[in-house]
Scaffold this motif. Structure first.
Motif, mmCIF file in Angstrom:
data_model
loop_
_atom_site.group_PDB
_atom_site.id
_atom_site.type_symbol
_atom_site.label_atom_id
_atom_site.label_comp_id
_atom_site.label_asym_id
_atom_site.label_seq_id
_atom_site.Cartn_x
_atom_site.Cartn_y
_atom_site.Cartn_z
ATOM 1 N N MET A 66 0.802 -1.266 0.205
ATOM 2 C CA MET A 66 0.009 -0.003 -0.116
ATOM 3 C C MET A 66 0.939 1.292 0.171
ATOM 4 S SD MET A 66 -3.321 0.472 -0.329
ATOM 5 C CE MET A 66 -3.753 -1.032 -0.420
ATOM 6 N N PHE B 158 0.746 6.875 -6.530
ATOM 7 C CA PHE B 158 -0.155 8.045 -6.555
ATOM 8 C C PHE B 158 0.546 9.400 -6.600
ATOM 9 C CE2 PHE B 158 -4.932 7.118 -6.261
ATOM 10 C CZ PHE B 158 -4.901 5.730 -6.447
ATOM 11 N N LEU C 289 -15.106 19.173 -8.052
ATOM 12 C CA LEU C 289 -13.980 18.422 -7.339
ATOM 13 C C LEU C 289 -13.833 18.806 -5.780
ATOM 14 C CD1 LEU C 289 -10.880 18.534 -9.746
ATOM 15 C CD2 LEU C 289 -12.160 16.581 -9.086
ATOM 16 N N LEU D 80 -15.318 12.823 -0.235
ATOM 17 C CA LEU D 80 -14.343 11.906 -0.096
ATOM 18 C C LEU D 80 -13.698 11.983 1.552
ATOM 19 C CD1 LEU D 80 -11.988 9.695 -0.737
ATOM 20 C CD2 LEU D 80 -10.758 11.788 -1.475
ATOM 21 N N LEU E 278 -7.599 -1.094 9.811
ATOM 22 C CA LEU E 278 -8.691 0.096 9.207
ATOM 23 C C LEU E 278 -10.045 -0.283 9.673
ATOM 24 C CD1 LEU E 278 -7.964 2.581 7.803
ATOM 25 C CD2 LEU E 278 -8.406 1.293 5.712
ATOM 26 N N TRP F 85 -14.250 0.833 9.490
ATOM 27 C CA TRP F 85 -15.410 1.491 8.772
ATOM 28 C C TRP F 85 -16.262 1.711 9.946
ATOM 29 C CZ3 TRP F 85 -15.524 3.944 4.369
ATOM 30 C CH2 TRP F 85 -16.760 4.339 3.924
ATOM 31 N N MET G 89 -16.541 -2.317 11.744
ATOM 32 C CA MET G 89 -16.325 -3.298 10.873
ATOM 33 C C MET G 89 -15.129 -3.102 10.270
ATOM 34 S SD MET G 89 -18.807 -3.871 7.673
ATOM 35 C CE MET G 89 -18.504 -2.448 6.696
ATOM 36 N N ARG G 90 -14.447 -3.976 9.865
ATOM 37 C CA ARG G 90 -13.017 -4.054 9.438
ATOM 38 C C ARG G 90 -13.138 -3.518 8.080
ATOM 39 N NH1 ARG G 90 -8.284 -8.235 10.508
ATOM 40 N NH2 ARG G 90 -7.333 -7.086 8.985
ATOM 41 N N ALA G 91 -12.039 -2.891 7.450
ATOM 42 C CA ALA G 91 -12.133 -2.388 6.013
ATOM 43 C C ALA G 91 -10.812 -2.464 5.452
ATOM 44 C CB ALA G 91 -12.276 -0.905 5.954
ATOM 45 N N PRO G 92 -10.700 -3.110 4.319
ATOM 46 C CA PRO G 92 -9.389 -3.220 3.502
ATOM 47 C C PRO G 92 -8.776 -2.152 3.390
ATOM 48 C CG PRO G 92 -11.351 -3.763 2.033
ATOM 49 C CD PRO G 92 -12.066 -3.297 3.408
ATOM 50 N N ALA G 93 -7.430 -2.097 3.153
ATOM 51 C CA ALA G 93 -6.551 -0.752 2.914
ATOM 52 C C ALA G 93 -7.003 -0.409 1.536
ATOM 53 C CB ALA G 93 -5.116 -0.931 2.998
ATOM 54 N N TRP G 94 -7.365 -1.309 0.627
ATOM 55 C CA TRP G 94 -7.470 -1.030 -0.757
ATOM 56 C C TRP G 94 -8.615 0.129 -0.965
ATOM 57 C CZ3 TRP G 94 -12.181 -2.466 -2.205
ATOM 58 C CH2 TRP G 94 -12.522 -3.579 -1.855
ATOM 59 N N ILE G 95 -9.498 0.146 0.030
ATOM 60 C CA ILE G 95 -10.578 0.836 -0.090
ATOM 61 C C ILE G 95 -10.099 2.420 -0.350
ATOM 62 C CG2 ILE G 95 -11.211 1.193 2.517
ATOM 63 C CD1 ILE G 95 -13.975 0.385 -0.048
ATOM 64 N N ILE G 96 -9.153 2.809 0.339
ATOM 65 C CA ILE G 96 -8.820 4.251 0.269
ATOM 66 C C ILE G 96 -8.449 4.656 -1.078
ATOM 67 C CG2 ILE G 96 -7.035 5.794 1.282
ATOM 68 C CD1 ILE G 96 -6.475 3.775 3.440
ATOM 69 N N PRO G 97 -7.342 3.950 -1.937
ATOM 70 C CA PRO G 97 -7.295 4.505 -3.212
ATOM 71 C C PRO G 97 -8.704 4.340 -3.974
ATOM 72 C CG PRO G 97 -6.103 2.427 -2.606
ATOM 73 C CD PRO G 97 -6.618 2.901 -1.272
ATOM 74 N N LEU H 206 -11.700 4.761 -3.034
ATOM 75 C CA LEU H 206 -12.720 5.891 -2.886
ATOM 76 C C LEU H 206 -11.949 7.075 -3.444
ATOM 77 C CD1 LEU H 206 -13.410 5.200 0.968
ATOM 78 C CD2 LEU H 206 -14.894 5.338 -1.063
ATOM 79 N N VAL H 207 -10.413 7.183 -3.541
ATOM 80 C CA VAL H 207 -9.747 8.420 -3.830
ATOM 81 C C VAL H 207 -10.252 8.590 -5.432
ATOM 82 C CG1 VAL H 207 -7.713 9.444 -4.716
ATOM 83 C CG2 VAL H 207 -7.904 8.617 -2.154
ATOM 84 N N VAL H 208 -10.242 7.445 -6.051
ATOM 85 C CA VAL H 208 -10.100 7.462 -7.606
ATOM 86 C C VAL H 208 -11.968 7.666 -7.868
ATOM 87 C CG1 VAL H 208 -10.051 6.275 -9.765
ATOM 88 C CG2 VAL H 208 -8.148 5.840 -7.993
ATOM 89 N N CYS I 31 -14.243 9.165 -6.043
ATOM 90 C CA CYS I 31 -14.631 10.617 -5.857
ATOM 91 C C CYS I 31 -14.200 11.682 -7.016
ATOM 92 C CB CYS I 31 -14.345 10.756 -4.469
ATOM 93 S SG CYS I 31 -15.204 10.125 -3.332
ATOM 94 N N THR I 32 -12.743 11.445 -7.109
ATOM 95 C CA THR I 32 -12.214 12.120 -8.064
ATOM 96 C C THR I 32 -13.003 12.108 -9.411
ATOM 97 O OG1 THR I 32 -10.147 11.965 -7.030
ATOM 98 C CG2 THR I 32 -10.096 12.931 -9.328
ATOM 99 N N ALA J 288 -15.928 11.117 -9.995
ATOM 100 C CA ALA J 288 -17.244 11.602 -9.912
ATOM 101 C C ALA J 288 -17.225 13.260 -9.798
ATOM 102 C CB ALA J 288 -17.831 11.241 -8.387
#
Ligand code: SF4
Ligand code: SF4
Lengths: 269, 135
Positions: free
Chosen positions: A1, A8, A64, A71, A257, A259, B1-9, B11-13, B15-16, B18
């Motif tokens: 990651m 990025f 944005l 976001l 992490l 939620w 609830m556990r979230a995988p790390a890949w959710i961050i990139p 969400l970034v992509v 939202c950008t 969108a």
């Protein structure tokens, strides 16, 4: 990651630099301002009251900015840690300074007491934000350009960048050497605007006290200098979800992490 | 609830994307100028121009001023972030090439009496590329 985040950051820094140089050379009509979400906030007043955009801002900036708020509600200041080119530069500077000056963490030369740190993060940044917005709304010009490290660095000597702008940039970089990430932590107006949404951010890091050995590796590696090892759940509005702490943590499952669907517990930093 | 790390990139992509995609819902001009002697006409046409040199409201205002002397220009709407000018005109009195010529003419600086050359260049007209940006 960690590698993906670096990819990025490098890609966005390269794209911004490329766009800035092309625009400065007259090869393109797309400037580095076109995709800056802060421009959206600057022009929001004009858009919602007069249905007009200010200065060079347009619909992409505003859209944005709105997307950035969404976001941030979902993933806190992930924008700062994953997207913002200025954030990337200041983070790289902080890491370089840490290595060169052999520092154990990112607290800098004069670790800022927690109360002062909080006062500066809230008070100073909001003051900068207020000043920029009022000046923009009154003049109709994007007055912040000449002071904005993103614009100064990436616009390739763009409009409104004067000799003193480089002095501002040099001062910010100098400050960043002794006080890592000072721009992001204490001055960035976009950071101030995102802060309330970031506090409410749903994705957050949680520390499992059963697995954590209290080694403090997470604290030492957090570019935002957040006290990861001293809280159960990191609710700070400053966390950029860069995941440097999880990468540094030697104990699997100590940091994870989550939620979060629950409201923010009181008294957490 | 556990979230995988890949959710961050992700969400970034998302939202950008969108944000960029959703920008068309927020279209608004930077400047709208109706010319003083704009008599309404049923046959009015609008020329959509991408003009190098239109960078902000100020530069758009100056471009609009270039059209002041041209008979038949009714209205000008500027979208500075996209360097776009939508010029509405009476085709019986003027034409898109005449508007282009007026825009690209030397710009008088009233304070010094000097003329600035090449300040504006029309690079696209009604969706058709007519010059390179750096020509
Ligand atoms: S707490 Fe962890 S994820 Fe948040 S900013 Fe610090 S290092 Fe990055
Ligand atoms: S690095 Fe991991 S084990 Fe060490 S204090 Fe932080 S969470 Fe606990």
């Amino acid at each position: 990651m960690k590698r993906l985040r670096l990819i990025f950051q490098l890609s966005i820094v390269a794209a911004a630099a490329f766009a800035g140089v092309r625009y400065a050379l007259g090869k393109s009509l797309v400037s580095v301002e076109t995709y800056c979400p802060f421009g959206g906030l600057e022009t929001a007043w004009s858009f919602f009251t007069r249905r007009r955009f200010s200065c060079a801002a347009g619909e992409t900036n505003l859209a944005l900015f709105i997307a950035l708020i969404v976001l941030t509600i979902l993933a806190r200041k992930a924008f700062c840690g994953w997207v913002c080119p200025a954030g990337a530069l200041f983070e790289w500077e902080a890491k370089l300074a840490r290595r060169v000056f052999k520092r154990r963490d990112f607290s800098g030369v004069w670790p800022v007491p927690a109360k002062v740190d909080r006062a500066l993060k809230i008070g100073l940044r909001i003051a900068v934000l207020g000043l920029v917005l009022v000046a923009t709304w009154k003049t109709g010009e994007l007055v912040f350009r000449g002071y904005d490290p993103y614009y100064i660095v990436f616009s390739a000597h763009g409009h409104d960048v004067k000799a003193w702008s480089y002095l501002v940039l040099a001062a910010l970089l100098g400050l960043g050497l002794v006080m890592p990430m000072a721009w992001c932590k204490y001055l960035c107006p976009l950071g101030a605007a995102l802060w309330p949404a970031s506090i409410a951010g749903r994705l957050r890091l949680a520390r499992n006290e059963h697995h954590c050995t209290g080694c403090g590796a997470c604290d030492k590696n957090c570019p935002q200098d957040l006290p990861v090892s001293r809280v159960k759940e990191l609710t700070s509005g400053e966390c950029t979800l860069c995941l440097e702490c999880t990468a540094a943590c030697p104990t699997p499952q100590a940091l994870e992490l989550r939620w979060s669907a629950v409201p923010r517990p009181k008294g957490k930093r | 609830m556990r979230a995988p790390a890949w959710i961050i990139p992700v969400l970034v992509v998302v939202c950008t994307a969108a944000g960029i995609g959703g920008s068309r819902l927020l279209v608004a001009p930077s400047l709208v100028h109706t010319f003083a002697d704009a008599a309404p006409t049923a046959d009015a046409r609008t020329a959509q121009m991408v003009v190098e040199g239109v960078k902000c409201v100020d530069t758009a205002e100056r471009a609009v001023a270039q059209l002041n002397e041209l008979d038949g220009v009714l209205k000008c709407v500027a979208y500075a972030a996209r360097a776009r000018l939508d010029v509405t005109y009476d085709p019986a009195r003027t034409s898109a090439p005449a508007i282009r010529e007026a825009l690209e003419a030397p710009v008088l600086v009233p304070a010094t009496g000097e003329y600035l050359f090449g300040l504006y260049q029309v690079v696209e007209l009604d969706g058709e590329k007519i010059a390179d940006v750096d020509d």
